[in-house]
Scaffold this active site. Sequence first.
Site, PDB file in Angstrom:
ATOM      1  N   PHE A  11      -8.278  -2.333   0.699  1.00  4.10           N
ATOM      2  CA  PHE A  11      -9.572  -2.122   1.349  1.00  4.10           C
ATOM      3  C   PHE A  11     -10.510  -1.255   0.512  1.00  4.10           C
ATOM      4  O   PHE A  11     -11.698  -1.130   0.838  1.00  4.10           O
ATOM      5  CB  PHE A  11      -9.364  -1.408   2.690  1.00  4.10           C
TER       6      PHE A  11
ATOM      7  N   GLU B 171       5.525   3.023   5.131  1.00  5.25           N
ATOM      8  CA  GLU B 171       4.522   3.634   4.262  1.00  5.25           C
ATOM      9  C   GLU B 171       3.929   4.925   4.803  1.00  5.25           C
ATOM     10  O   GLU B 171       3.368   5.725   4.045  1.00  5.25           O
ATOM     11  CB  GLU B 171       3.389   2.651   3.986  1.00  5.25           C
TER      12      GLU B 171
ATOM     13  N   LYS C 188     -10.673 -13.612   8.920  1.00  2.00           N
ATOM     14  CA  LYS C 188     -11.743 -13.443   7.934  1.00  2.00           C
ATOM     15  C   LYS C 188     -11.216 -13.188   6.529  1.00  2.00           C
ATOM     16  O   LYS C 188     -11.760 -13.695   5.554  1.00  2.00           O
ATOM     17  CB  LYS C 188     -12.676 -12.324   8.386  1.00  2.00           C
ATOM     18  N   ILE C 189     -10.138 -12.408   6.433  1.00  2.00           N
ATOM     19  CA  ILE C 189      -9.556 -12.160   5.112  1.00  2.00           C
ATOM     20  C   ILE C 189      -8.909 -13.423   4.572  1.00  2.00           C
ATOM     21  O   ILE C 189      -9.084 -13.779   3.400  1.00  2.00           O
ATOM     22  CB  ILE C 189      -8.538 -11.008   5.177  1.00  2.00           C
TER      23      ILE C 189
ATOM     24  N   ASP D 145       0.869  -4.401  -1.022  1.00  2.00           N
ATOM     25  CA  ASP D 145      -0.103  -3.324  -0.852  1.00  2.00           C
ATOM     26  C   ASP D 145       0.228  -2.526   0.401  1.00  2.00           C
ATOM     27  O   ASP D 145      -0.436  -1.533   0.699  1.00  2.00           O
ATOM     28  CB  ASP D 145      -1.529  -3.891  -0.760  1.00  2.00           C
TER      29      ASP D 145
ATOM     30  N   HIS E 299      -1.628   0.728  -0.418  1.00  2.00           N
ATOM     31  CA  HIS E 299      -2.620   0.382   0.606  1.00  2.00           C
ATOM     32  C   HIS E 299      -4.031   0.554   0.045  1.00  2.00           C
ATOM     33  O   HIS E 299      -4.889   1.225   0.623  1.00  2.00           O
ATOM     34  CB  HIS E 299      -2.429   1.233   1.865  1.00  2.00           C
ATOM     35  N   GLN E 300      -4.255  -0.097  -1.056  1.00  2.00           N
ATOM     36  CA  GLN E 300      -5.491   0.026  -1.829  1.00  2.00           C
ATOM     37  C   GLN E 300      -6.429  -1.151  -1.613  1.00  2.00           C
ATOM     38  O   GLN E 300      -7.577  -1.133  -2.069  1.00  2.00           O
ATOM     39  CB  GLN E 300      -5.102   0.135  -3.320  1.00  2.00           C
TER      40      GLN E 300
ATOM     41  N   THR F 278      -0.603  -7.979   1.923  1.00  2.00           N
ATOM     42  CA  THR F 278      -1.653  -6.956   1.995  1.00  2.00           C
ATOM     43  C   THR F 278      -2.033  -6.707   3.453  1.00  2.00           C
ATOM     44  O   THR F 278      -3.076  -6.113   3.717  1.00  2.00           O
ATOM     45  CB  THR F 278      -2.907  -7.397   1.212  1.00  2.00           C
ATOM     46  N   SER F 279      -1.207  -7.131   4.380  1.00  2.00           N
ATOM     47  CA  SER F 279      -1.543  -7.041   5.797  1.00  2.00           C
ATOM     48  C   SER F 279      -0.874  -5.837   6.450  1.00  2.00           C
ATOM     49  O   SER F 279      -1.480  -4.771   6.547  1.00  2.00           O
ATOM     50  CB  SER F 279      -1.147  -8.338   6.513  1.00  2.00           C
TER      51      SER F 279
END
Length: 328
Positions: free
Chosen positions: A295, A260, A155-156, A255, A292-293, A229-230
Amino acid sequence: MNIAFFSAQKYEKPFFEHSIATHNSLAITYFEQSLNEQTAVLASNYNAVCVFVNDTVNAQVIKLLASQGINTILLRCAGFNNVDLDAAKTHNIHVLRVPAYSPEAVAEHCIALMLTLSRKTHKAYNRVREDNFDLNGLLGFNLHNKTVGIIGCGKIGLALCNILNGFGANVLVCDPNAIPGNYSITDLNTLLTQSDIISLHCPLNDQTYHLIDEHAFAKMKPGVMLINTSRGALLDSKACIQALKTQKLGYLGLDVYEQESELFFKNHSDEINQDDIFSRLVGFKNVLITGHQGFFTQEALTEIANTTITNALEVEQGKPLTNSVFKN
């Protein structure tokens, strides 16, 4: 159902309190601590735990949770690579997730990283604040007509394809489950060799761990842009540093980061960073890292809270579990 909510952030509470307000049978206790072997004891006297991406839900933690009567793990995220599913099955613990909180939120953050890196707006912002209007060193490039490779087209990935089509980019997709769309479906080798920009959107598992390593970098165009970003461990950080040093990798937007859990979602501004790899990455001028921004939008947080509460109600009421990970 009493829920122990781990890794709680103050920005989450209003969304969850609003979602739970009309459900008197549910109660949430918020813990700032992340879930791990040492903090699992906090879940005693609860029926469920609610966890996020960097909580540790391994076999030992699950055994401890089960011994305390926990029967449900509520993930307030889409990925579940941090959960030992075999252990959860062994102890008859439900595991539910939020499969699609806002694909557009993450996809738009990808575009923000791409445009910031390509047009150097972060550097321009700092210059102008110092009355420096010199354009030298700020030369960018168009997304129009660039070949953008998307690894993983859920979906992303699909949301990102739609945005990139609006920019007039040529989009390549590598995903064994991809369906025809406004992009070209291809294999990983072709995507790596032909793409000007590569964006990662696949889940983290045994097959995708360090998917982008020294061998993958060797196939890429010189000066390629890479966006992740995954999940951090899709990317071999040491190989990434080497690719930056040789200028094979011209731009890097992250991200997420492999280690992390020790860094993100906390304020470390008064501390000395002990992670040498992260310090090396952030030291490159062509690297842009956010914590991790991707979302983090009002719409996404609303959906995360609503879906998580719905998942809890389905367990409590004995209904079919719409978002159980065991359906995958």
